[in-house]
Design an enzyme around this catalytic site. Structure first.
Site, short mmCIF file in Angstrom:
data_model
loop_
_atom_site.label_atom_id
_atom_site.label_comp_id
_atom_site.label_asym_id
_atom_site.label_seq_id
_atom_site.Cartn_x
_atom_site.Cartn_y
_atom_site.Cartn_z
N ASP A 173 -3.26 2.60 -6.16
CA ASP A 173 -1.95 2.41 -4.62
C ASP A 173 -1.98 0.94 -3.58
O ASP A 173 -2.13 1.14 -3.06
CB ASP A 173 -2.07 3.69 -3.81
CG ASP A 173 -3.71 3.79 -3.02
OD1 ASP A 173 -4.09 3.15 -3.80
OD2 ASP A 173 -3.62 4.43 -2.24
N GLU A 174 -2.48 0.31 -4.46
CA GLU A 174 -2.73 -0.96 -3.79
C GLU A 174 -2.21 -2.19 -4.26
O GLU A 174 -2.52 -2.13 -6.12
CB GLU A 174 -3.75 -1.39 -3.07
CG GLU A 174 -4.44 -0.58 -1.79
CD GLU A 174 -5.96 -0.70 -1.22
OE1 GLU A 174 -5.94 -0.82 0.30
OE2 GLU A 174 -6.01 -1.39 -1.70
N ASP A 191 1.38 -1.02 -0.34
CA ASP A 191 -0.26 -0.19 -0.32
C ASP A 191 0.70 1.39 -0.33
O ASP A 191 1.21 1.33 0.72
CB ASP A 191 -0.93 -0.01 1.61
CG ASP A 191 -2.15 1.23 1.36
OD1 ASP A 191 -2.84 0.84 2.33
OD2 ASP A 191 -1.42 2.10 1.05
#
Length: 414
Positions: free
Chosen positions: A108-109, A11
């Site tokens: 973003d993960e 993350d």
DNA sequence: TCTGGGGTCCTAGGACCC
DNA sequence: TCTGGGGTCCTAGGACCC
């Protein structure tokens, strides 16, 4: 019993803020009080806020207007979209050097499956491998990524929150729940609201039964949970509370829908203005569709009214379409239908397509060029429509999006 | 100075077919 | 004449995630 799986969730920390600072070191890079999200003058929300502004109560998802009221000294900038996509791809590239099984969960993960890599990584602890991946990403991209680890995706996702470095803590950016410790981790450290899938509505229903923490749920048998929340949700909750989750990580599946929507700066009641907006969104969606080499069978139009209520209408045609003409005609008919049902000012309009199929699968002879029956007056796409759209794509590619305009009810000006 | 945009998944009812 | 289900597709709405 097979060996436990080794799942990581990567993350990116403060992703939008971090990227904004990376691409503009002199501006955003030197602004401690930074809020990223929204366009100037628009009704936007916070996508990401620096730690310095969070002290004032600024949170992501909050209207920017409210965030600036809480923290007037903050600077608000729009999301650097292009740079964010680029950095997202750069991070993924580094992750893929450690395992081929990487699944993007959002910009973003990423979920990583390191099951079977034990020998490759000298039987080191999962946390040690995660720390090495973290260092590699930081070195290659300049971005800090936190890792959560466990035997399934639920545990990895919940664990990452305990890994994230925050001012005043001694966290390392990595937190792994050891195999066998899932239930204890859930019971001791997790609130029901933290579990993905438990949003505001479910929290409300849980609160009625005085269920707030995982420990509150554990004494109840699955039958009671089923009675309270329905059979599916009851069983789901019973399993989640015990740390049972999906341990499969598969590479990205093809997109199921493509859509564009736009919130007006002020609510709009002018029909011509709404039609222009929907036509524009339809063209944008059609362009994306062709850009991805896809075709669609279903078109959906969505309107959000002043009171935030949402009405949508959709239409599925027999043969998949890809041209601006077909997408726009269907969207305009659906818009007319919605406006007949409720003629009130709207704050948002959206157009989406689904029922996607690979355009490359179109085979000669498979698609009939003659007008077919989709319930009578429905628009069916012709070869000419498709050629026209592709020609327009080429011109836009050369001269920009403004090069070709199409107004509602007019022929494309080519 | 109220509340984005891009998605996924689920439910429920009606049509239609066997 | 009366009485079925099951499966699939479509539409509309809604919860949820980042």
């Amino acid at each position: 019993m097979s060996d436990p799986r080794r799942i990581l969730l990567a993350d990116a920390d403060q992703f939008f803020v971090a990227v904004a600072r990376l691409v503009d070191p002199e501006g955003a890079g030197k602004t401690p009080m930074l809020i990223v999200g929204g366009r100037p003058g628009s009704r936007g929300v916070v996508c990401s806020a620096s730690y310095e502004t969070r002290v004032f109560g600024v949170r992501s998802g909050m209207p920017i207007a409210r965030a600036l009221k809480l923290c007037p000294q903050a600077t608000s900038i729009p999301v650097p979209r292009g740079a964010c996509s680029k950095m997202s791809r750069a991070i993924r590239t580094v992750l893929e050097q450690f395992t081929p099984v990487v699944r993007g969960a959002s910009i973003d993960e990423w979920y990583l499956d390191l099951t079977g890599t034990e020998a490759l990584y000298h039987h080191e602890a999962l946390a040690v491998t995660a720390a090495r991946i973290r260092a590699a990403v930081l070195d290659a991209t300049g971005l800090s990524v936190s890792f959560g680890g466990g035997t399934n995706r639920l545990i990895a996702k919940l664990a990452v929150e305990f890994g994230k470095m925050k001012p005043g803590t001694d966290r390392t950016g990595v937190f792994v729940v050891e195999p066998g410790q899932e239930a204890a981790f859930m019971k001791e450290r997790v609130a029901l609201a933290d579990i993905p899938g438990i949003g505001p509505r479910f929290q409300q229903a849980l609160a009625v039964r005085e269920l707030v923490s995982v420990a509150d749920v554990l004494p109840h048998d699955v039958g009671a949970l089923e009675r309270w929340f329905g059979s599916r949700a009851g069983q789901w909750l019973w399993r989640r509370a015990r740390g049972v989750g999906d341990a499969t990580v598969t590479v990205r599946e093809p997109a199921k829908s493509i859509s564009h929507e736009d919130t007006f700066r002020r609510d709009v009641s002018n029909e011509a203005a709404i039609q222009r907006e929907v036509a524009g969104l339809a063209a944008k969606t059609g362009a994306d569709l062709r850009d991805h080499r896809l075709m669609a069978r279903t078109v959906t139009v969505k309107l959000k009214y002043t009171d935030f209520s949402i009405r949508s209408a959709s239409r599925t045609v027999k043969e998949a379409i890809e041209s601006d003409r077909a997408v726009t005609d269907l969207a305009m008919a659906l818009l007319a239908h919605l406006r007949r049902r409720r003629r009130a000012p709207i704050r948002l309009a959206g157009v989406g397509v689904s029922g996607l199929a690979d355009a490359a699968d179109r085979q000669a002879g498979l698609f009939d060029e003659s007008p077919s029956t989709n319930g009578g007056a429905s628009p069916v796409e012709s070869l000419r429509d498709r050629r026209l759209s592709r020609a327009v794509d080429v011109i836009r590619g050369k001269f920009g999006d403004g090069a070709v305009q199409r107004g509602p009810g007019r022929d494309p000006a080519v």
